[in-house]
Scaffold this active site. Structure first.
Site, PDB file in Angstrom:
ATOM      1  NE  ARG A  58      -2.679  -1.984   3.038  1.00  0.00           N
ATOM      2  CZ  ARG A  58      -2.843  -1.974   4.357  1.00  0.00           C
ATOM      3  NH1 ARG A  58      -3.375  -0.929   4.944  1.00  0.00           N
ATOM      4  NH2 ARG A  58      -2.476  -2.998   5.086  1.00  0.00           N
ATOM      5  CD  GLU A  95      -3.291  -2.320  14.572  1.00  0.00           C
ATOM      6  OE1 GLU A  95      -3.344  -1.903  13.408  1.00  0.00           O
ATOM      7  OE2 GLU A  95      -4.159  -2.058  15.428  1.00  0.00           O
TER       8      GLU A  95
HETATM    9  O1  LIG Z   1       3.034   0.581  11.606  1.00  0.00           O
HETATM   10  P1  LIG Z   1       2.864  -0.902  11.385  1.00  0.00           P
HETATM   11  O2  LIG Z   1       2.303  -1.599  12.597  1.00  0.00           O
HETATM   12  O3  LIG Z   1       4.105  -1.536  10.875  1.00  0.00           O
HETATM   13  O4  LIG Z   1       1.708  -1.089  10.293  1.00  0.00           O
HETATM   14  C1  LIG Z   1       1.626  -0.326   9.119  1.00  0.00           C
HETATM   15  C2  LIG Z   1       1.863  -1.163   7.903  1.00  0.00           C
HETATM   16  O5  LIG Z   1       0.869  -2.187   7.800  1.00  0.00           O
HETATM   17  C3  LIG Z   1       0.305  -2.173   6.505  1.00  0.00           C
HETATM   18  O6  LIG Z   1       1.011  -2.962   5.609  1.00  0.00           O
HETATM   19  P2  LIG Z   1       0.860  -4.563   5.488  1.00  0.00           P
HETATM   20  O7  LIG Z   1       2.089  -5.166   6.098  1.00  0.00           O
HETATM   21  O8  LIG Z   1      -0.457  -4.992   6.027  1.00  0.00           O
HETATM   22  O9  LIG Z   1       1.001  -4.849   3.951  1.00  0.00           O
HETATM   23  P3  LIG Z   1       0.287  -4.347   2.600  1.00  0.00           P
HETATM   24  O10 LIG Z   1       0.728  -2.919   2.396  1.00  0.00           O
HETATM   25  O11 LIG Z   1       0.890  -5.261   1.591  1.00  0.00           O
HETATM   26  O12 LIG Z   1      -1.213  -4.461   2.751  1.00  0.00           O
HETATM   27  C4  LIG Z   1       0.414  -0.717   6.083  1.00  0.00           C
HETATM   28  O13 LIG Z   1       0.349  -0.567   4.676  1.00  0.00           O
HETATM   29  C5  LIG Z   1       1.750  -0.310   6.641  1.00  0.00           C
HETATM   30  O14 LIG Z   1       2.823  -0.612   5.776  1.00  0.00           O
HETATM   31  N1  LIG Z   2      -5.483  -0.937  11.587  1.00  0.00           N
HETATM   32  C1  LIG Z   2      -4.908  -0.958  10.381  1.00  0.00           C
HETATM   33  N2  LIG Z   2      -5.618  -0.630   9.275  1.00  0.00           N
HETATM   34  C2  LIG Z   2      -5.031  -0.646   8.055  1.00  0.00           C
HETATM   35  N3  LIG Z   2      -3.755  -0.981   7.854  1.00  0.00           N
HETATM   36  C3  LIG Z   2      -3.012  -1.307   8.928  1.00  0.00           C
HETATM   37  N4  LIG Z   2      -1.718  -1.680   9.044  1.00  0.00           N
HETATM   38  C4  LIG Z   2      -1.474  -1.906  10.341  1.00  0.00           C
HETATM   39  N5  LIG Z   2      -2.559  -1.696  11.094  1.00  0.00           N
HETATM   40  C5  LIG Z   2      -3.549  -1.323  10.218  1.00  0.00           C
END
Ligand SMILES: O=P(O)(O)OC[C@H]1O[C@H](OP(=O)(O)OP(=O)(O)O)[C@H](O)[C@@H]1O
Ligand SMILES: Nc1ncnc2[nH]cnc12
Length: 170
Positions: A58, A95
């Site tokens: 993302r 998270e």
């Molecule tokens: O601050 P944090 O606790 O590290 O969480 C934030 C991260 O979590 C999500 O990515 P995710 O790993 O879900 O992957 P994606 O972008 O491929 O959906 C979001 O896009 C951030 O990169």
């Molecule tokens: N609560 C949340 N919603 C969307 N993306 C996330 N990545 C980590 N925590 C998230």
């Protein structure tokens, strides 16, 4: 325009107890998506930045249009096994689980000022790992930019010292 109107809450995704902030309504609106990128670009226009790094997947959606608007190189931080050349690699917690990010060893110039961008700051694990990769390559952190910050998770506290900017805070 209120960008919060384009962020949808999905309870218990991907795990029970997680309130997922879904940005797909924002991506589906060229007006809202464009407004978000314009605002971030306006904020960083006058900052000394040599490159923008972003985490798969993302983070790419926000960082790619921002890098083009600011006319800066884009550095992808990818999940394991996706980058074809030699990489630095780091495992981290987020998270709702754990993950790993990799970066090409030659993707930043030593001494470069790199802005780290992601769609969302939760616990800070992802961007703390990204920052470590940038520093491992000898570059400096120019700041952190997010579309959404979940402030109640205190992610900022896990990030190395650098300015943090978020368009929307919950
Ligand atoms: O601050 P944090 O606790 O590290 O969480 C934030 C991260 O979590 C999500 O990515 P995710 O790993 O879900 O992957 P994606 O972008 O491929 O959906 C979001 O896009 C951030 O990169
Ligand atoms: N609560 C949340 N919603 C969307 N993306 C996330 N990545 C980590 N925590 C998230």
């Amino acid at each position: 325009m209120n960008l919060a109107d384009y962020i949808r809450d999905i309870p218990d995704f991907p795990k029970p107890g997680i309130l997922f902030k879904d940005i797909t309504p924002l991506l589906a609106s060229p007006q809202a998506f464009g407004h978000a990128v314009d605002q971030m670009a306006a904020h960083y226009e006058s900052h000394a930045i040599d490159a923008i790094a972003a985490a798969e997947a993302r983070g790419f959606l926000i960082a790619a249009p921002l890098a083009l608007r600011l006319n800066k190189p884009l550095v992808p931080l990818r999940k394991p096994g996706k980058l074809p050349y030699r990489t630095y690699s780091l495992k981290y917690d987020l998270e709702y689980g754990s993950a790993e990010l990799q970066m090409h060893i030659d993707s930043v110039t030593p001494g470069a000022r790199v802005l780290l961008v992601d769609d969302l700051l939760a616990t800070g694990g992802t961007m703390a790992a990204g920052a470590q990769l940038i520093q491992q390559a000898g570059a400096n952190i120019a700041g952190f930019g997010f579309l959404v910050e979940l402030a109640f998770l205190n992610g900022r506290e896990r990030l190395p010292q650098a300015a943090v900017y978020s368009l929307l805070t919950y």
